[in-house]
Design an enzyme around this catalytic site. Structure first.
Site, mmCIF file in Angstrom:
data_model
loop_
_atom_site.group_PDB
_atom_site.id
_atom_site.type_symbol
_atom_site.label_atom_id
_atom_site.label_comp_id
_atom_site.label_asym_id
_atom_site.label_seq_id
_atom_site.Cartn_x
_atom_site.Cartn_y
_atom_site.Cartn_z
ATOM 1 N N CYS A 21 -4.024 -11.128 3.703
ATOM 2 C CA CYS A 21 -4.408 -10.024 2.836
ATOM 3 C C CYS A 21 -3.973 -10.335 1.407
ATOM 4 O O CYS A 21 -2.855 -10.801 1.194
ATOM 5 C CB CYS A 21 -3.742 -8.735 3.324
ATOM 6 N N HIS B 151 -10.355 -4.089 8.606
ATOM 7 C CA HIS B 151 -9.222 -4.373 7.723
ATOM 8 C C HIS B 151 -9.241 -3.434 6.513
ATOM 9 O O HIS B 151 -8.213 -2.845 6.147
ATOM 10 C CB HIS B 151 -9.302 -5.850 7.287
ATOM 11 N N GLU B 152 -10.419 -3.282 5.899
ATOM 12 C CA GLU B 152 -10.517 -2.450 4.690
ATOM 13 C C GLU B 152 -10.380 -0.961 5.005
ATOM 14 O O GLU B 152 -9.783 -0.215 4.234
ATOM 15 C CB GLU B 152 -11.836 -2.736 3.956
ATOM 16 N N HIS C 116 -6.832 -0.195 5.146
ATOM 17 C CA HIS C 116 -6.236 0.001 3.816
ATOM 18 C C HIS C 116 -6.418 1.443 3.359
ATOM 19 O O HIS C 116 -5.491 2.039 2.793
ATOM 20 C CB HIS C 116 -6.878 -0.934 2.790
#
Ligand code: ZN
Length: 103
Positions: free
Chosen positions: A13, A55-56, A59
């Site tokens: 990341c 993954h995003e 976040h």
């Protein structure tokens, strides 16, 4: 909206450069979102695109890929990262929780 399958692959990341770990995620995902003009759309994705989407979205929920690793693995990776960057104050700033002051 939907997910299926499980697959494990190494992730990193840009928020924590130079640390990598194996993360298990859904193999395929279906999402609904709004485009930049506010029009809804639906996307089905697999492979690296599905991994990047998960993954995003993590976040957005305040979750880093490190949070998917076991506690010991996370501690080992962060300890190594701190050791390798101990002279680089631009990356890591440790803060102490505020303590109550006597009145
Ligand atoms: Zn990231």
């Amino acid at each position: 909206m939907e997910s299926e399958g499980r697959t494990t692959a190494e992730e990193g990341c840009l928020s924590i450069p130079e640390i990598y770990g194996d993360v298990t995620r859904a193999e395929r995902v279906v999402l609904e979102a709004l485009d930049r003009e506010g029009r809804p759309f639906r996307l089905e994705a697999g492979g690296l695109t599905a991994r990047a989407i998960q993954h995003e979205i993590d976040h957005l929920d305040g979750i880093l890929f490190l949070d998917h690793l076991g506690l010991m693995k996370r501690r080992v990776l962060l300890a190594r990262w701190k050791r390798e960057h101990k002279d680089d104050t631009s990356y890591l700033k440790e803060v102490q929780p505020a303590t109550a002051r006597p009145e």
